[in-house]
Design an enzyme around this catalytic site. Structure first.
Site, mmCIF file in Angstrom:
data_model
loop_
_atom_site.group_PDB
_atom_site.id
_atom_site.type_symbol
_atom_site.label_atom_id
_atom_site.label_comp_id
_atom_site.label_asym_id
_atom_site.label_seq_id
_atom_site.Cartn_x
_atom_site.Cartn_y
_atom_site.Cartn_z
ATOM 1 N N HIS A 294 -124.354 -55.175 -7.889
ATOM 2 C CA HIS A 294 -124.099 -54.182 -8.944
ATOM 3 C C HIS A 294 -125.022 -52.985 -8.744
ATOM 4 C CE1 HIS A 294 -124.556 -52.876 -13.343
ATOM 5 N NE2 HIS A 294 -123.336 -52.554 -12.984
ATOM 6 N N HIS B 30 -118.386 -46.003 -14.913
ATOM 7 C CA HIS B 30 -117.518 -47.138 -14.574
ATOM 8 C C HIS B 30 -116.038 -46.800 -14.680
ATOM 9 C CE1 HIS B 30 -121.312 -49.191 -15.674
ATOM 10 N NE2 HIS B 30 -120.980 -49.949 -14.660
#
Ligand code: MTE
Length: 570
Positions: free
Chosen positions: A136, A160
């Site tokens: 991530h 995102h």
């Protein structure tokens, strides 16, 4: 029959190819394996009647499955994908996938660590992001959403919302979330004392909903020196009162020569305005760690029942002096809030008069938090800010101030927010024998990395290391002078860099944020499991105790032992 058979076969193969081509390029390897298995299957026409019957049954089932799988919404999306892949990427998480099971929020919640696998939900989708977590780009921040919804995080971290990320996420989909798009739980029961509770930020994690008590994700806490108002922890004992600005009044009874004073909001605003940066910390902050040693009673707070803000308002010492109050170290100032318990008693607390009258005590009748009017949850329109003092004395929705010879007789002053010996239990406790908590002891907490997260080891000219960040604070205006970190159980300590306000000691009411680079040895790297400890030291050289064992108390308050966080190195 043979013709029908061929058409079934062709249909099945083309459908599989279509779906699998999508999944194998964009989704996970799991689907790649399924495809290989399907393609390995050798098709042949059934010869005997029995075989034909078996195949017919097989295909009837297959057709039913295909109907189920070819959910209209999904086929629509797949058909649309060529024309507008971006739009389709945006629709996946609001689409029920009939080829996947449905999970309840509680089932998602149970997948909140690498051991139990890390699940998150987004809209209607449930995703297993365990294998992605260590890659991530935002590091272990992903753990803040482990076992819960990522919607509120993504509303903040807008990066995102791209096709690439949304497609990647859909590749990790394992199911649908039951009630995933349901409206937030706005209270509408007429007549209920909870009917007019304010809206809260979705990122506040409730320890209880009624009354509302919630803390922000620990991973976000050290991101800002001043905690954003909407992410500041909330500690309410009763329903939030509804107060109209034009009706608001604050009564002040001093017992001095002057008659009681009633101030409205305009009157308080007209007084000289002062600002102070002060952290407020709940007496039960970090209780969830203490209770692991031995059960305690109280809300299970993590390390997020604290926040730091710039508070502005009138100084209480100015008001009291105007009323002719004389300093007297034996007296107290009692505060009452507008929130009433079922017997119509208000929330109440008191502080020593000496603190209230000391201009260096910076006690405020505050109407602003970080330059904005107080929100309802944080005490609109007026709360008292008692810097350096346990949260419980910072009374919200302030309606009455009384200068008295005795402390407040409220439950929260007399029978709560007090410390006891580890040997005192509920059979032997006598609340009248303990002092009410005022100034809080020194404490610190590691905010990132978070417990259970996978941490990337950085490598540069200085060797291997990991970066650790957190907060430290001490009550009574004592400045934090050092934060020590160890990742080898105290064999070596590393001093963190501090970020703090330049204030004189004794009046250092804001928290300190800190950052440390901890070296990682080859052995630690190979072993993978690492425990990081943090301890802070204040200007009186008070230091946090190592273990909860010797500071345990039945209410789980003052939980300031070393903060210890276990992580996995990758
Ligand atoms: N004031 C009133 N009137 N009612 C309350 O329930 N809770 C106290 C204090 N003041 C409380 C109150 C406690 S225990 C804490 S820790 C702080 O408010 C929390 O302040 P916050 O909700 O603004 O973070």
């Amino acid at each position: 029959m043979r013709l029908l058979w061929r058409s079934f076969r062709g249909l099945a193969n083309s459908r599989n190819r279509r779906l699998v081509a999508t999944t194998s390029t964009r989704w996970s390897n799991r689907n790649e394996e399924e495809r290989e298995q399907r393609q390995d299957y050798q098709w042949s026409y059934p010869n005997s009647r029995l075989e034909q019957l078996l195949y017919a049954t097989y295909w009837a089932g297959g057709l039913a499955l295909a109907y189920h799988w070819l959910d209209p919404k999904k086929t629509d999306l797949l058909a649309k994908e060529k024309d507008d892949p971006e739009e389709v990427a945006r629709l996946w998480h609001v689409t029920v996938r009939n080829d996947l099971p449905t999970y309840k929020p509680a089932q998602v919640e149970s997948h909140n660590s690498a051991e139990s696998r890390i699940w998150v939900s987004y809209g209607l989708g449930v995703y297993d992001v365990t294998d992605f977590a260590e890659n991530h780009p935002g590091g272990d921040k992903i753990m803040m959403a482990a076992g819960s919804a990522i919607d509120p995080f993504w509303a903040i971290y807008q990066q995102h919302n791209t096709q690439e990320v949304l497609e990647l996420l859909e590749g990790f989909r394992v199911g649908n979330l039951e009630g995933g798009l349901a409206e937030s739980n706005v209270e509408t029961e007429l007549g209920s004392p909870w009917a007019q509770e304010p809206q809260r930020h979705a990122l506040l994690k409730p320890a209880s909903k009624r009354p509302f008590n919630a803390e922000p994700p620990i991973g976000m806490l050290a991101e800002n020196f001043l905690t954003p108002n909407e992410l500041f922890y909330v500690r309410n004992h009763l329903p939030v009162p509804v107060i109209k600005e034009e009706e608001y009044e604050l009564e002040i009874e001093t017992g001095a020569a002057k008659p009681p004073l009633t101030l409205n909001l305009a009157g308080i605003r007209a007084l000289p305005k002062h600002s102070v940066t002060a952290a407020i910390m709940c007496g039960g902050n970090r209780r969830s760690e203490m209770t692991k040693f031995k059960a305690v009673k109280g809300l299970s707070w993590g390390a997020g029942a604290v926040g730091n803000a710039k508070w502005s308002g009138a100084r209480l010492c100015d008001v009291l002096a105007q009323q002719g109050v004389q300093p007297d170290e034996s007296r107290h100032v009692i505060f009452e809030g507008a929130d009433l318990d079922p017997t119509s008693h208000p929330y109440g607390a008191s502080i020593p008069l000496a603190k209230a009258m000391d201009p260096r005590g910076d006690v405020l009748l505050a109407y602003e938090m970080n330059d904005e009017p107080l929100s309802r949850d944080h005490g609109y329109p007026i709360r008292v800010i008692v810097p350096g003092t346990v949260g419980a004395r910072n009374v919200k929705w302030l309606t009455r101030i009384v200068v008295a010879d005795v402390e407040s007789d409220s439950h929260w002053q007399q029978n709560d927010y007090k410390g006891f010996s580890p040997s005192t239990d509920w059979d032997t406790v006598d609340f009248s024998k303990s002092d009410a908590i005022q100034a809080m002891p020194v404490t610190s907490a590691i905010c990132t990395p978070q417990p259970g997260s996978r941490v990337k080891v950085d490598e540069d000219g200085d060797g291997r290391h990991i970066t650790v960040r957190g907060y430290a604070w001490s009550g009574g205006g004592r400045k934090i002078v050092r934060v020590d970190l160890t990742n080898d159980e105290g064999q070596s300590w590393h001093v963190a860099e501090l970020e703090q306000e330049d204030k004189p000691d004794g009046r250092h009411y804001g928290w300190s944020l800190w950052t440390a680079r901890l070296p990682v040895t080859d052995a630690q790297r190979q072993h993978g499991d690492l425990e990081i400890w943090a301890k802070a030291v204040d200007s009186a050289y008070n230091v946090q105790p190592e273990k909860f064992e010797y500071i345990w108390n039945l209410r789980g308050v003052l939980a300031n032992a070393y903060h210890k966080v276990k992580v996995k190195l990758v």
